[in-house]
Enzyme design. Structure first.
Site, PDB file in Angstrom:
ATOM      1  N   ASP A  34       0.839  -1.204   0.000  1.00  0.00           N
ATOM      2  CA  ASP A  34       0.000   0.000   0.000  1.00  0.00           C
ATOM      3  C   ASP A  34       0.871   1.250   0.000  1.00  0.00           C
ATOM      4  O   ASP A  34       2.058   1.219  -0.377  1.00  0.00           O
ATOM      5  CB  ASP A  34      -0.963  -0.065   1.214  1.00  0.00           C
ATOM      6  CG  ASP A  34      -2.291   0.623   0.963  1.00  0.00           C
ATOM      7  OD1 ASP A  34      -2.319   1.860   1.021  1.00  0.00           O
ATOM      8  OD2 ASP A  34      -3.291  -0.066   0.683  1.00  0.00           O
ATOM      9  N   ASP A  35       0.316   2.339   0.435  1.00  0.00           N
ATOM     10  CA  ASP A  35       0.935   3.669   0.408  1.00  0.00           C
ATOM     11  C   ASP A  35       2.308   3.679   1.089  1.00  0.00           C
ATOM     12  O   ASP A  35       2.521   2.989   2.082  1.00  0.00           O
ATOM     13  CB  ASP A  35      -0.029   4.611   1.156  1.00  0.00           C
ATOM     14  CG  ASP A  35       0.261   6.060   0.900  1.00  0.00           C
ATOM     15  OD1 ASP A  35       1.249   6.370   0.221  1.00  0.00           O
ATOM     16  OD2 ASP A  35      -0.529   6.892   1.390  1.00  0.00           O
ATOM     17  N   LYS A  72      -4.222  -1.170  -6.755  1.00  0.00           N
ATOM     18  CA  LYS A  72      -5.235  -0.457  -5.971  1.00  0.00           C
ATOM     19  C   LYS A  72      -5.106   1.015  -6.348  1.00  0.00           C
ATOM     20  O   LYS A  72      -4.117   1.665  -6.019  1.00  0.00           O
ATOM     21  CB  LYS A  72      -4.982  -0.676  -4.475  1.00  0.00           C
ATOM     22  CG  LYS A  72      -5.940   0.074  -3.558  1.00  0.00           C
ATOM     23  CD  LYS A  72      -5.667  -0.333  -2.098  1.00  0.00           C
ATOM     24  CE  LYS A  72      -6.402   0.513  -1.093  1.00  0.00           C
ATOM     25  NZ  LYS A  72      -5.994   0.199   0.299  1.00  0.00           N
ATOM     26  N   TRP A  73      -6.094   1.508  -7.064  1.00  0.00           N
ATOM     27  CA  TRP A  73      -6.095   2.901  -7.555  1.00  0.00           C
ATOM     28  C   TRP A  73      -6.888   3.724  -6.559  1.00  0.00           C
ATOM     29  O   TRP A  73      -8.113   3.626  -6.489  1.00  0.00           O
ATOM     30  CB  TRP A  73      -6.731   2.945  -8.949  1.00  0.00           C
ATOM     31  CG  TRP A  73      -6.824   4.305  -9.567  1.00  0.00           C
ATOM     32  CD1 TRP A  73      -7.308   5.448  -9.005  1.00  0.00           C
ATOM     33  CD2 TRP A  73      -6.458   4.662 -10.907  1.00  0.00           C
ATOM     34  NE1 TRP A  73      -7.262   6.491  -9.891  1.00  0.00           N
ATOM     35  CE2 TRP A  73      -6.750   6.033 -11.071  1.00  0.00           C
ATOM     36  CE3 TRP A  73      -5.925   3.962 -11.991  1.00  0.00           C
ATOM     37  CZ2 TRP A  73      -6.529   6.715 -12.267  1.00  0.00           C
ATOM     38  CZ3 TRP A  73      -5.712   4.641 -13.189  1.00  0.00           C
ATOM     39  CH2 TRP A  73      -6.003   6.002 -13.314  1.00  0.00           C
ATOM     40  N   ASP A  74      -6.173   4.555  -5.817  1.00  0.00           N
ATOM     41  CA  ASP A  74      -6.801   5.296  -4.723  1.00  0.00           C
ATOM     42  C   ASP A  74      -7.024   6.752  -5.117  1.00  0.00           C
ATOM     43  O   ASP A  74      -6.446   7.252  -6.089  1.00  0.00           O
ATOM     44  CB  ASP A  74      -5.887   5.211  -3.488  1.00  0.00           C
ATOM     45  CG  ASP A  74      -6.645   5.336  -2.185  1.00  0.00           C
ATOM     46  OD1 ASP A  74      -7.814   5.748  -2.207  1.00  0.00           O
ATOM     47  OD2 ASP A  74      -6.056   5.026  -1.134  1.00  0.00           O
ATOM     48  N   MET A  75      -7.839   7.446  -4.348  1.00  0.00           N
ATOM     49  CA  MET A  75      -8.169   8.857  -4.605  1.00  0.00           C
ATOM     50  C   MET A  75      -8.650   9.401  -3.284  1.00  0.00           C
ATOM     51  O   MET A  75      -9.718   9.021  -2.817  1.00  0.00           O
ATOM     52  CB  MET A  75      -9.281   8.877  -5.648  1.00  0.00           C
ATOM     53  CG  MET A  75      -9.604  10.164  -6.310  1.00  0.00           C
ATOM     54  SD  MET A  75     -10.368  11.393  -5.256  1.00  0.00           S
ATOM     55  CE  MET A  75     -10.660  12.658  -6.427  1.00  0.00           C
ATOM     56  N   ASN A  76      -7.854  10.264  -2.652  1.00  0.00           N
ATOM     57  CA  ASN A  76      -8.114  10.542  -1.248  1.00  0.00           C
ATOM     58  C   ASN A  76      -8.516  11.956  -0.886  1.00  0.00           C
ATOM     59  O   ASN A  76      -8.274  12.398   0.235  1.00  0.00           O
ATOM     60  CB  ASN A  76      -6.896  10.128  -0.413  1.00  0.00           C
ATOM     61  CG  ASN A  76      -6.832   8.623  -0.277  1.00  0.00           C
ATOM     62  OD1 ASN A  76      -7.851   7.969  -0.138  1.00  0.00           O
ATOM     63  ND2 ASN A  76      -5.639   8.066  -0.358  1.00  0.00           N
ATOM     64  N   CYS A 102     -10.578   2.655  -5.254  1.00  0.00           N
ATOM     65  CA  CYS A 102     -10.675   2.998  -3.840  1.00  0.00           C
ATOM     66  C   CYS A 102     -10.734   4.509  -3.773  1.00  0.00           C
ATOM     67  O   CYS A 102     -10.167   5.190  -4.621  1.00  0.00           O
ATOM     68  CB  CYS A 102      -9.419   2.467  -3.126  1.00  0.00           C
ATOM     69  SG  CYS A 102      -9.259   2.989  -1.413  1.00  0.00           S
ATOM     70  N   ASP A 146     -12.914   2.364   4.676  1.00  0.00           N
ATOM     71  CA  ASP A 146     -11.712   2.263   5.503  1.00  0.00           C
ATOM     72  C   ASP A 146     -12.050   1.696   6.879  1.00  0.00           C
ATOM     73  O   ASP A 146     -11.152   1.427   7.673  1.00  0.00           O
ATOM     74  CB  ASP A 146     -11.056   3.638   5.657  1.00  0.00           C
ATOM     75  CG  ASP A 146     -10.201   3.987   4.450  1.00  0.00           C
ATOM     76  OD1 ASP A 146      -9.989   3.105   3.596  1.00  0.00           O
ATOM     77  OD2 ASP A 146      -9.747   5.146   4.352  1.00  0.00           O
TER      78      ASP A 146
HETATM   79  C1  GLA Z   1      -6.909   5.501   1.738  1.00  0.00           C
HETATM   80  C2  GLA Z   1      -7.352   4.085   1.486  1.00  0.00           C
HETATM   81  C3  GLA Z   1      -6.662   3.159   2.446  1.00  0.00           C
HETATM   82  C4  GLA Z   1      -5.168   3.285   2.294  1.00  0.00           C
HETATM   83  C5  GLA Z   1      -4.748   4.728   2.479  1.00  0.00           C
HETATM   84  C6  GLA Z   1      -3.297   4.932   2.124  1.00  0.00           C
HETATM   85  O1  GLA Z   1      -7.382   5.964   2.957  1.00  0.00           O
HETATM   86  O2  GLA Z   1      -8.732   3.979   1.574  1.00  0.00           O
HETATM   87  O3  GLA Z   1      -7.065   1.836   2.224  1.00  0.00           O
HETATM   88  O4  GLA Z   1      -4.782   2.826   1.025  1.00  0.00           O
HETATM   89  O5  GLA Z   1      -5.499   5.608   1.664  1.00  0.00           O
HETATM   90  O6  GLA Z   1      -2.903   6.233   2.240  1.00  0.00           O
END
Ligand code: GLA
Length: 728
Positions: free
Chosen positions: A363-364, A473-477, A523, A545
C-alpha cells in the site's frame, strides 16, 4: 422487439419481462410520462395525460399555456419554460438567456444498445435489449436532445441517457443536463437513499416524502462517501419481499443530484444526473454533450427483487470480468501504515504465503519521501532506502514465495511537497487568485489537461512495466475543491469537473486495455467513489476504511443492496479495531469479509497464534464458496438495524446450494431462539447442513425458517452451508 410506437394514440411503450414504461405526446409535440410499473398489454393510455387543472375562475382561457407546463409530466423538462419543477435541461444562448423549449421531432428504434461516447455505461447486444431514441428539438435556438431508452429483454431494467446537440449556428452553454426524470402520482411512497460519511458509507435511509424537495447529492467531484448516486421510491410498507420499488442509479463518478419533489398537485418528480452546481459546458455548433446513463429498475416484489435485478445487470452488462477468480490478498496498510522496509514486508509475506494467502499488496508509502500523509504524491519513484531492490526485486521475492504482487497508487494527486508540484504548480486544480485547499495535505491534478493526463498515464504504465504487478489499488483521497483550470478560457471553467472525469475514465480504460491481466481495485478513502461508473473498469472497489466487523454490517448491507458481493472490497483486520477500538472474534471478522472480496489487512506475524491458525481454514472456506458468492442470488434476511441479528444468504440460481451467514451483534438475556426464513431454495428439495448433517425441507426452511444457533456472547457469527441432496 420489446419497443412499440402506437401511431394512432401517439404512445411509446417499452417492455421488460415484468414492467412497462409508457410515454405519449400531447399536441403531437410534448413528450410526457404516462406510466412505469407492472407490465401492461395495451397502448391506448394517452388519456392518462389529459389530467390538467382548471386554474382560473370564472373563465377557462383558451390561450392559457402556463398551467399546462406547470403540471404536465414532461420526460425531459427544460428550465425557464413554464415548468417550475426540477428541470433536466438548462441551456443559455449567446444572449445570455436560458432559452429552450424542445418539442418532439422524431424517433428511431435501434437493436441492442449504443455505447455512450466517453462514458461508462451498461452494454448489451440485440439479444439482450433494444433502444428507443426520441429526438426533441427547439428550432429557434437549435438545441436538440436525443433521449435514449434501452429496455432489457431479460431484466426489468430501463437504461436512460441523452445527447444534447447544438444544431444551431451560435455557441450554447449547457448548465443543466440531468440523465432522467420520472413522474409518479404520490401514493404515500417513501424515499430510499444511502447516506454516510468517511468510514460510515452506505447507510440505508427510508424517509417520508413531504411537499417540497428532498434527496441526496454530491458536489465533491466524486460520487462521495456521503451519498450513493441512487434513489428509490418505495411503497409505504415495502419489505425485502413485498411492495413496489422504483429505483434510479446513476452510472457516474462525480458530483450528482438525486432528488424527488412532491408538488402542489401531489405529483412526484424524481430526477438524477450530474449536479448542476459548478457545471456549465460550452457547445459549439455541431458539438454534442453526452449525458451519463441512469439505470431505472422497477420491482413489484420488494427491495430484494430490485437488488437481484441490479446485481444481474451489473454482472452481466457492466463489470468487466465479473467472474474472474479473485486472489485472497493481504494488504500491509493497517499492518504497517508508513512504517516498513523490505525486510518487514517480506517477513509478513513469508508468513502469509505459508498460510495460503495468494496476493501480497504493498500500500501507500513505497515512493519518493512518503513517510507520512504529507508529500511525494506525483513522484512515482521507488524509495530505495525502504526497498533497496526496487519494486522489481520485491515482486520477485514475493513471487518466489508463490504469491502474486500488487501495488497501491494514487495517480490523480500531487503533494505540494513534491518534485512534480515544484515543476508544474499550475497542474493542480485551482482558481486564479488563491492556492487550493489542502486536504490530506494534497492537491488534485487537473486531469482534463491533455499533458497532465499523458503524464499520469506515463507514470502508471512505467510503474506497471517496472515489475511483475498483477493487481493495482487505484486510490483517490480527497474531494475536488477550488474548481478552476489554468488551461481553460473563462466561459469553460464550468467544465473542469466533468472533463476531469472524462480523463479519469479514459485513463482507466487505457489501463485495463493495456494490461488486460491486471486486477484493478478502485478505492477512494474507502467507498468515496463506489459507483457504477468506476465499476465499469474495476470489478472490485474498496468499500470502506472501516474494517470493524460490526461497523461493516450496515456498510455492506447498504452497498449490497445495489452491488454484487463480488465487487465489495472487504478484509479481516486486527483487533482492537483501529477505528472503533472494538474486539470481535477472528471468525466473525472472516464471516463478514466473505460477503465481499475476502482478504486480510493485518500484520500476520503479530496476531495471536490461535488466530493465525484459523487462516488456512478460512481461506479454504472462502475458496469453496467463491463461485457461489460471485454468481449466486443474494437475499437480505435480517438486518442488525432492527434488533441485533444480521443475516444474508447467497443461493445458487438453480437452488442446488446456498450459504447463509448469521451475525449477532449484542447478546441479550432471556431471548427466545429465533428462526430466519430463507429464500431462493427449491421448495420441493431436501437440504443438508454440510457441517452438522442435519436435513431440512426447502419449503420448511423458506416458510418456517432456519434456527439461529449462535453461542451466547456478543459478536458471534455462523455460516451455514446448505446443499440439496437426493432423498432415497
Ligand atoms: C486511503 C485508502 C486506504 C489506504 C490509504 C493509504 O485511505 O482507503 O485503504 O490505502 O489511503 O494512504
Amino acid at each position: 422487439m420489446n419497443l412499440f410506437y402506437d401511431d394512432q394514440h401517439q404512445v411509446f411503450k417499452l417492455d421488460t419481462p415484468h414492467t412497462s414504461y409508457l410515454m405519449a405526446l400531447a399536441d403531437g409535440k410534448w413528450l410526457g410520462h404516462v406510466y412505469y410499473g407492472p407490465r401492461l398489454e395495451g397502448t391506448d393510455v394517452a388519456w392518462a395525460l389529459a389530467l390538467g387543472t382548471r386554474p382560473f375562475t370564472p373563465e377557462v382561457l383558451p390561450n392559457e399555456q402556463a398551467s399546462f407546463f406547470d403540471c404536465y409530466p414532461q420526460e425531459y423538462p427544460a428550465a425557464n419554460a413554464g415548468d417550475f419543477r426540477e428541470a433536466c435541461l438548462g441551456v443559455r444562448t449567446e444572449a445570455g438567456q436560458r432559452d429552450c423549449l424542445p418539442a418532439y421531432v422524431g424517433h428511431a428504434f435501434l437493436p441492442g444498445k449504443p455505447a455512450l461516447e466517453g462514458l461508462p455505461a451498461t452494454s448489451g447486444g440485440p439479444e439482450d435489449c433494444n433502444t428507443l431514441q426520441i429526438t426533441l428539438e427547439d428550432c429557434r435556438t437549435g438545441v436538440r436532445a436525443e433521449l435514449c431508452y434501452t429496455a432489457f429483454t431479460h431484466l426489468d431494467i430501463i437504461a436512460r441517457s441523452a445527447r444534447v446537440i447544438n444544431a444551431g449556428s451560435g455557441p450554447l452553454w449547457l448548465d443543466r443536463a440531468l440523465s432522467a426524470c420520472l413522474s409518479l402520482p404520490y401514493e404515500g411512497q417513501r424515499l430510499l437513499t444511502l447516506q454516510g460519511s468517511w468510514a460510515r458509507e452506505g447507510q440505508m435511509q427510508l424517509a417520508e416524502i413531504g411537499h417540497g424537495e428532498q434527496g441526496v447529492f454530491s458536489t465533491r467531484g466524486i460520487s462521495s462517501h456521503q451519498a450513493q448516486p441512487f434513489l428509490a421510491l418505495t411503497s409505504p410498507d415495502v419489505t425485502q419481499e413485498r411492495g413496489e420499488v422504483w429505483g434510479m442509479h446513476l452510472v457516474y463518478s462525480g458530483s450528482f443530484l438525486a432528488r424527488v419533489q412532491r408538488d402542489q398537485h401531489d405529483g412526484l418528480r424524481a430526477v438524477i444526473g450530474i449536479h448542476p452546481q459548478d457545471f456549465c459546458w460550452r457547445l459549439e455548433p455541431g458539438e454534442a454533450f453526452q449525458v451519463p446513463e441512469a439505470v431505472l429498475v422497477h420491482s413489484g416484489e420488494g427491495l430484494g427483487r430490485m437488488t437481484r435485478t441490479l446485481h444481474d445487470l451489473y454482472r452481466g452488462h457492466l463489470i468487466r470480468e465479473p467472474y474472474r477468480q479473485r486472489p485472497v490478498l493481504i494488504n500491509n496498510w493497517e499492518a504497517t501504515y508508513f512504517d516498513f522496509d523490505e525486510a518487514r514486508l517480506l517477513k509478513i509475506a513469508r508468513q502469509a504465503a505459508a498460510l495460503g494467502v495468494e496476493l501480497f499488496v504493498l500500500d501507500d508509502g513505497w515512493f519518493g519521501e512518503r513517510h507520512t500523509d504529507s508529500g511525494s504524491l506525483g513522484d512515482w519513484e521507488v524509495n530505495r532506502r525502504k526497498l533497496p531492490h526496487g519494486l522489481d526485486g520485491l515482486a520477485e521475492e514475493i513471487k518466489a514465495l508463490g504469491m502474486q504482487f500488487g501495488l497501491w497508487m494514487e495517480p490523480e494527486m500531487v503533494s505540494p511537497d513534491s518534485e512534480l508540484y515544484r515543476r508544474h504548480p499550475d497542474w493542480a486544480i485551482q482558481t486564479a487568485s488563491r492556492l487550493p485547499l489542502r486536504c490530506r495535505d494534497q492537491y488534485v491534478l487537473d486531469l482534463g489537461r491533455p499533458e497532465v493526463e499523458e503524464y499520469v498515464w506515463a507514470q502508471i504504465s512505467n510503474i506497471l512495466h517496472s515489475a511483475d504487478i498483477t493487481y493495482l489499488k487505484w486510490d483517490m483521497n480527497r474531494p475536488l475543491t477550488d474548481l478552476g483550470s489554468a488551461a481553460l478560457p473563462p466561459d469553460r471553467q464550468g467544465e473542469v469537473a466533468h472533463r476531469y472525469l472524462l480523463a479519469l475514465y479514459r485513463l482507466q480504460r487505457r489501463l485495463v486495455e493495456t494490461f488486460p491481466h491486471l486486477l484493478l481495485e478502485n478505492c477512494c478513502s474507502g467507498g468515496g467513489r463506489f459507483d457504477p461508473g468506476m465499476l465499469a473498469y474495476s470489478p472490485q472497489i474498496w468499500a470502506s476504511d472501516d474494517t470493524d466487523a460490526v461497523e461493516r454490517l450496515s456498510i455492506q448491507e447498504g452497498t449490497a443492496m445495489l452491488y454484487p458481493l463480488s465487487c465489495i472490497g472487504a478484509h479481516v483486520s486486527d483487533c482492537p479495531n483501529h477505528l472503533v477500538g472494538r474486539n470481535t472474534p477472528f471468525d466473525t471478522r472472516a464471516a463478514v469479509a466473505m460477503a465481499g472480496t475476502f482478504g486480510y489487512e493485518l500484520d500476520v506475524t503479530r496476531i495471536p497464534e490461535e488466530e493465525r491458525r484459523q487462516i488456512p481454514g478460512q481461506i479454504a472456506r472462502y475458496r469453496a464458496q467463491h463461485a457461489l458468492l460471485q454468481r449466486g442470488d443474494y437475499y437480505r434476511l435480517a438486518s442488525a438495524r432492527d434488533g441485533g441479528l444480521d443475516a444474508w444468504m447467497v443461493a445458487e440460481k438453480d437452488g442446488s446450494r446456498a450459504l447463509v451467514t448469521l451475525v449477532r451483534v449484542l447478546c441479550r438475556p432471556n431471548r427466545r431462539r429465533r428462526l430466519v426464513r430463507l429464500h431462493g431454495l427449491d421448495p420441493a428439495g431436501c437440504y443438508e447442513d454440510v457441517a452438522t448433517g442435519r436435513r431440512y425441507g426447502g419449503d420448511a426452511l423458506m416458510q418456517i425458517g432456519l434456527p439461529v444457533d449462535l453461542p451466547e456472547a456478543d459478536f458471534q457469527a455462523r455460516q451455514v452451508e446448505l446443499r440439496r441432496v437426493e432423498v432415497k
